[in-house]
Write a protein that holds these residues in place. Structure first.
Motif, PDB file in Angstrom:
ATOM      1  N   LEU A 189      -2.361  -8.978  -1.906  1.00 51.94           N
ATOM      2  CA  LEU A 189      -3.107  -7.733  -2.047  1.00 51.94           C
ATOM      3  C   LEU A 189      -3.815  -7.457  -0.741  1.00 51.94           C
ATOM      4  O   LEU A 189      -4.168  -8.392  -0.009  1.00 51.94           O
ATOM      5  CB  LEU A 189      -4.145  -7.823  -3.167  1.00 51.94           C
ATOM      6  N   ARG A 190      -4.060  -6.187  -0.464  1.00 53.53           N
ATOM      7  CA  ARG A 190      -4.900  -5.833   0.674  1.00 53.53           C
ATOM      8  C   ARG A 190      -6.045  -4.971   0.182  1.00 53.53           C
ATOM      9  O   ARG A 190      -5.850  -3.889  -0.381  1.00 53.53           O
ATOM     10  CB  ARG A 190      -4.127  -5.082   1.748  1.00 53.53           C
ATOM     11  N   LEU A 191      -7.240  -5.459   0.406  1.00 53.86           N
ATOM     12  CA  LEU A 191      -8.447  -4.709   0.072  1.00 53.86           C
ATOM     13  C   LEU A 191      -8.899  -3.910   1.285  1.00 53.86           C
ATOM     14  O   LEU A 191      -8.739  -4.351   2.424  1.00 53.86           O
ATOM     15  CB  LEU A 191      -9.562  -5.651  -0.363  1.00 53.86           C
ATOM     16  N   SER A 192      -9.473  -2.757   0.995  1.00 52.28           N
ATOM     17  CA  SER A 192     -10.052  -1.919   2.040  1.00 52.28           C
ATOM     18  C   SER A 192     -11.507  -1.650   1.715  1.00 52.28           C
ATOM     19  O   SER A 192     -11.888  -1.574   0.547  1.00 52.28           O
ATOM     20  CB  SER A 192      -9.306  -0.592   2.157  1.00 52.28           C
TER      21      SER A 192
ATOM     22  N   SER B  78     -11.632  -0.689  -2.177  1.00 49.71           N
ATOM     23  CA  SER B  78     -10.451  -0.286  -2.938  1.00 49.71           C
ATOM     24  C   SER B  78      -9.347  -1.315  -2.714  1.00 49.71           C
ATOM     25  O   SER B  78      -9.455  -2.151  -1.810  1.00 49.71           O
ATOM     26  CB  SER B  78      -9.970   1.105  -2.524  1.00 49.71           C
ATOM     27  N   GLY B  79      -8.318  -1.243  -3.544  1.00 51.81           N
ATOM     28  CA  GLY B  79      -7.162  -2.102  -3.356  1.00 51.81           C
ATOM     29  C   GLY B  79      -7.055  -3.270  -4.308  1.00 51.81           C
ATOM     30  O   GLY B  79      -6.082  -4.015  -4.285  1.00 51.81           O
TER      31      GLY B  79
ATOM     32  N   TYR C 245     -10.641  -4.429   6.423  1.00 51.66           N
ATOM     33  CA  TYR C 245      -9.557  -4.824   5.529  1.00 51.66           C
ATOM     34  C   TYR C 245      -9.623  -6.316   5.216  1.00 51.66           C
ATOM     35  O   TYR C 245     -10.112  -7.115   6.017  1.00 51.66           O
ATOM     36  CB  TYR C 245      -8.200  -4.517   6.177  1.00 51.66           C
TER      37      TYR C 245
ATOM     38  N   GLN D 156      -6.680  -8.831   3.967  1.00 49.56           N
ATOM     39  CA  GLN D 156      -5.315  -9.126   3.542  1.00 49.56           C
ATOM     40  C   GLN D 156      -5.317 -10.487   2.863  1.00 49.56           C
ATOM     41  O   GLN D 156      -5.719 -11.475   3.461  1.00 49.56           O
ATOM     42  CB  GLN D 156      -4.380  -9.143   4.754  1.00 49.56           C
TER      43      GLN D 156
END
Length: 127
Positions: free
Chosen positions: A18-21, A7-8, A80, A82
Motif C-alpha cells: 500500500l502507499r499512504l499519502s 489517504s491510501g 508518502y 510506501q
C-alpha cells in the motif's frame, strides 16, 4: 495550523503493498520534518518513520526497516509512505504528523514532539 489529510489506507493481504499519502496545506510545509505513526487497538501510538525537511535524512522503526519507505514532494506538499511486504501485525490506524523543526533525531521517535496531526487512515492486513 498545518492541516494534514491522510489517504491510501485499506485492506490488503499479507505480502501485499500500500502507499499512504499525507497532503498538507500551508506555505511552511517544506520547512517541517514529517513523521508517520501508527496505533493498533489497545496499544499505544508508535513511531514508524520520519523524514527531514528536504528528505535528506530518514529514520525507521526496526519493525519496518527494509519494508517501508518514506518520501516527500515539497512541490506538492505531500509525504508518502510506501509499505511493502505487509504483515498482519502492521494492521493499525496510520497517522501523519508534522513538527516545527526541520531535522530529525532521537526526539523524532516521540509523538509528543510533533505539533500537527492528521485524522488517520486505517490499514488492515489479512493473513
Amino acid at each position: 495550523q498545518v492541516p494534514l489529510v491522510e489517504s491510501g489506507g485499506g485492506l490488503v493481504q499479507a505480502g501485499g503493498s500500500l502507499r499512504l499519502s499525507c497532503a498538507a496545506s500551508g506555505r511552511t510545509f517544506s520547512s517541517y520534518a514529517m513523521g508517520w505513526f501508527r496505533q493498533a487497538p489497545g496499544k499505544e501510538r508508535e513511531f514508524v518513520t520520519a523524514i527531514s525537511w528536504r528528505g535528506g535524512s530518514t529514520a525507521y522503526a526496526d519493525s519496518v526497516k527494509g519494508r517501508f519507505t518514506i518520501s516527500r514532494d515539497n512541490a506538492k506538499n505531500t509525504v508518502y509512505l510506501q509499505m511493502n511486504s505487509l504483515k498482519p501485525e502492521d494492521t493499525a490506524v496510520y497517522y501523519c504528523a508534522a513538527r516545527h523543526y526541520s531535522y530529525i533525531g532521537s526526539d523524532s521517535y516521540t509523538a509528543a514532539n510533533y505539533d500537527y496531526w492528521g485524522q488517520g487512515t486505517q490499514v488492515t492486513v489479512s493473513s
